[in-house]
Write a protein that holds these residues in place. Sequence first.
Motif: not given
Length: 705
Positions: A586-587, A602-612
């Motif tokens: 979840g984000h 892919k969108n989630l992986l990008a979010e995890m990098r910017s705001a884990p």
Amino acid sequence: MPSIRNLEKRLRSYLTDDQIAQVTRAYHFAERAHEGQYRRTGDPYITHPLAVANILVDMHMDSASLMAAMLHDVIEDTGYSKEQIAEEFSEEVAELVDGVSKIAQIKFESKAEQQAENLRKMMLAMTRDIRVILVKLADRLHNMRTLHVMKPEKRRRIATETLEIYAPIAFRLGMYNMRVEYEDLAFHNIHPMRARRIGKAVQAARGNRKEILSSIKASIEHSLKEEGIEARVLGREKHLYSIYQKMKEQHKPFSEIMDVFGFRIIVDRVDTCYRALGAVHNHFIPIPGRFKDYVAIPKANGYQSLHTTLKAHSGIPLEIQIRTEEMEAMANNGIAAHWLYKASDESGSPTHTRAQSWMQRLLEIQQKAGNSMEFLENVKVDLFPDEAYVFTPKGDIKELPAGATPVDFAYAVHTKVGNRCVAARIDGKLAALSTPLESGQTVKIITAPSATPNPGWLNFVVTGKARSNIRHFLKQQRREDAAELGRRLLEKALSGYEMELSRLSEATLAVELADNNYASFEDLLEDIGMGNRLAPLVARKLAGAREDEEESRDRDRRPLAIRGSEGLMVTYAKCCYPLPGDTILGHLSAGRGIVVHRDTCKNLLAEMRSAPEKCIPLDWDKEVAQEFTAALRIELVNKRGVLATLANSVSELGSNIDTIDMAEKDPTLSVINVTLTVKDRIHLARIIKRLRTLDNVVRIHRISA
């Protein structure tokens, strides 16, 4: 220049000496208060309140309204307060003045927001006392008459606001004369060249029409006399703005608009209206479908008249309105006729009754609106004049704006009926809730006790009442869903510290609420559920933990179970279409709550990098009951009937196709993207397996977007 002496003379016709003395006292008070102030015209400021009072005298308004007219700018432009006016005159006059005064003290983010708040305040004051709006309408009318001294840009802005707000309000209150003057003055200020050209053309046409007008008028009078009907016959002039609107909307040249001749027939009683209608229909040729009976079914603003269109013997079209003297007074002066003619059933006149019900609606819209801009948007919708007259199954008439749907009708019947509406029958046949209603239809609303408003309704409802109630319900629902999700997230985060929410001390909670300016614990939970606060950080603070961040986060890695029934605060990402059976994460998105993604997205992986810290582990609950959306990419041979076979196979397996998009196409092969509803991953696998067996399907796979 009007003077107080002239005004006193005019007042003697209907006010007592004491009342006149009070109005004069208010004038002298305002004169002192505005001393040294001048209008843009160069006149002393007091000439404006005096002119406003003169407009109200035309309507025979009472002494309190006239005193409010004299004092309407005193609170806003001088040092006097509402309390001082109440002390000097009366509470009644102070309330009227306060209702008309703008809100000068509050600083707004934009001019539009300030205007919206001023209008909201004025309209709420109007619901308490209708005289507020009459004073404000007279104030605006005099400002419009003296608008020529302003800069062109300001002239256009004020004139546009008059067209959008004040002219429709005058129409709503049945005040035809004032509405016409507003529209023509606004037209002259927004499009001065067009107004001048149409004005010259009207004057030229008037000269050419004199003979035709007088011969048709004599012909109408003759037909009425033959039937023994006593009546006044008046030629009806079109005003400039209405000519311009018709030319624009109907794409007709000026000559065609002016070809139509209008007449009013004024008679003594209602039954004579219908006799006069018979007489003119006998004498001229009626045009089928052009007869309207607003006597039996008055317009929403109380307007009553018979309308018919006829062809004269020379082929000229005639528009004829037939009404009684009282209807004529109501048509021209509307709610103001309540004071002007002092009818014996003062409060029971149709215009007055309808004005009261409209004001009641305004009050409801205000209670449900989030802010003044939303209130103004809903009121503007309610001010549009075209109506559809629709019947309830019991035969009651509901007046709705043009384009209204069964959902608007349901809310017009009752808010609870609207909230629980699931389907509608129009003239006995089931119809979509988005179907536009037409006059004369009978509508039956089907409700269900557990039903709730659908956010999609906001795309097609037109009435302010429906829109504000749906928004209010969704906001409330959103809050409840957010608080429930926030509770679950906080419970899970606290369990990492071997604590329970129910066992937290009141003192600990009170400190957290005070530190972050929360009025209640529910507000804190709502903020967590909305994604504005992170549950692990709140839990750490509540637990008073001093461990390092990584360790405390590790305690919190047990996934949150997704049931599918969390409501508006858990949404499923449209980029990867997660299904029960997929591994999910979840984000936390501010204002939206949790957005569920597949762990490979892919969108989630990008979010995890910017705001884990905003990504939380999720799992599917064992009991997931709702349906989800999946997306497939299918390559198939281009043959007739192939899509029908595809849809049939999907339907047989208990699924439903939502959308089909043609991605690529050549003479032999087509590639389509399909979204369909499924229960879980296993259900989708069964559908894919079945589709692969179809003759014309070449390749099929699940896609992420």
